[in-house]
Write an enzyme that holds these catalytic residues in place. Structure first.
Site, PDB file in Angstrom:
ATOM      1  N   ASP A  23       0.861  -1.181   0.000  1.00  0.00           N
ATOM      2  CA  ASP A  23       0.000   0.000   0.000  1.00  0.00           C
ATOM      3  C   ASP A  23       0.907   1.244   0.000  1.00  0.00           C
ATOM      4  O   ASP A  23       2.127   1.128  -0.161  1.00  0.00           O
ATOM      5  CB  ASP A  23      -0.969  -0.030   1.192  1.00  0.00           C
ATOM      6  CG  ASP A  23      -0.256  -0.067   2.545  1.00  0.00           C
ATOM      7  OD1 ASP A  23       0.943   0.306   2.627  1.00  0.00           O
ATOM      8  OD2 ASP A  23      -0.889  -0.462   3.523  1.00  0.00           O
ATOM      9  N   LEU A  24       0.338   2.404   0.196  1.00  0.00           N
ATOM     10  CA  LEU A  24       1.125   3.646   0.147  1.00  0.00           C
ATOM     11  C   LEU A  24       2.230   3.723   1.188  1.00  0.00           C
ATOM     12  O   LEU A  24       3.216   4.422   0.995  1.00  0.00           O
ATOM     13  CB  LEU A  24       0.196   4.858   0.307  1.00  0.00           C
ATOM     14  CG  LEU A  24      -0.714   5.136  -0.888  1.00  0.00           C
ATOM     15  CD1 LEU A  24      -1.683   6.269  -0.558  1.00  0.00           C
ATOM     16  CD2 LEU A  24       0.093   5.461  -2.120  1.00  0.00           C
TER      17      LEU A  24
END
Length: 146
Positions: A23-24
């Site tokens: 994810d980020l």
């Protein structure tokens, strides 16, 4: 890419974490552990000598499917980590198999899962595990003493 190897009756598959897996924040997205475990089961099968995962040419085509998955997360994996997916066959009956799978990174356990799979027709009806598949998997059944 390595297809892994057996350490006794436990199959170990190395998996590198890529940017697309995260994810980020650079942490592996939770559903990707299931993908890693699927790869681990497939390589377990291949290593045990099972080459066909679906019998589509049969008079009654069949394929493996998951019946149940329970997963517990302990620690996150991160971008560029080299993981080990460990797969052990814990139960084998005429109609289904169960496996225990863990994902490790640098000796630390990240996840624990129990998986139950069975063979079904393409219409969803359960069928027995093909004899050749059963015989190939049986020597890898991991027996525990209770």
């Amino acid at each position: 890419m390595s297809d892994g190897q057996f350490d006794g009756k436990v199959h170990i598959l190395p998996v590198r974490v890529y940017y697309e897996d995260t994810d980020l924040s650079g942490i592996v997205y939770h559903a990707n552990y299931l993908r890693y475990m699927e790869r681990g089961r497939m390589e377990f099968f291949r290593g045990a000598g099972v080459a066909e995962f679906a019998h589509l040419e049969n008079e009654e085509p069949t394929a493996w499917t998951l019946r149940k998955v329970q997963i517990e997360y302990f620690r996150p994996a991160r971008l560029n980590d080299l993981l080990e997916v460990r797969t052990r066959l814990t139960e084998l009956t005429g109609a289904r198999m169960s496996a225990s799978q863990q994902v490790y990174c640098r000796g630390q356990q990240l996840t624990q899962a129990s998986v139950e799979a069975c063979v079904i027709t393409l219409q969803g009806k359960p069928r027995r595990i093909p004899k050749s598949t059963y015989e190939a998997l049986a020597p890898y059944l991991y027996e525990t003493t209770a």
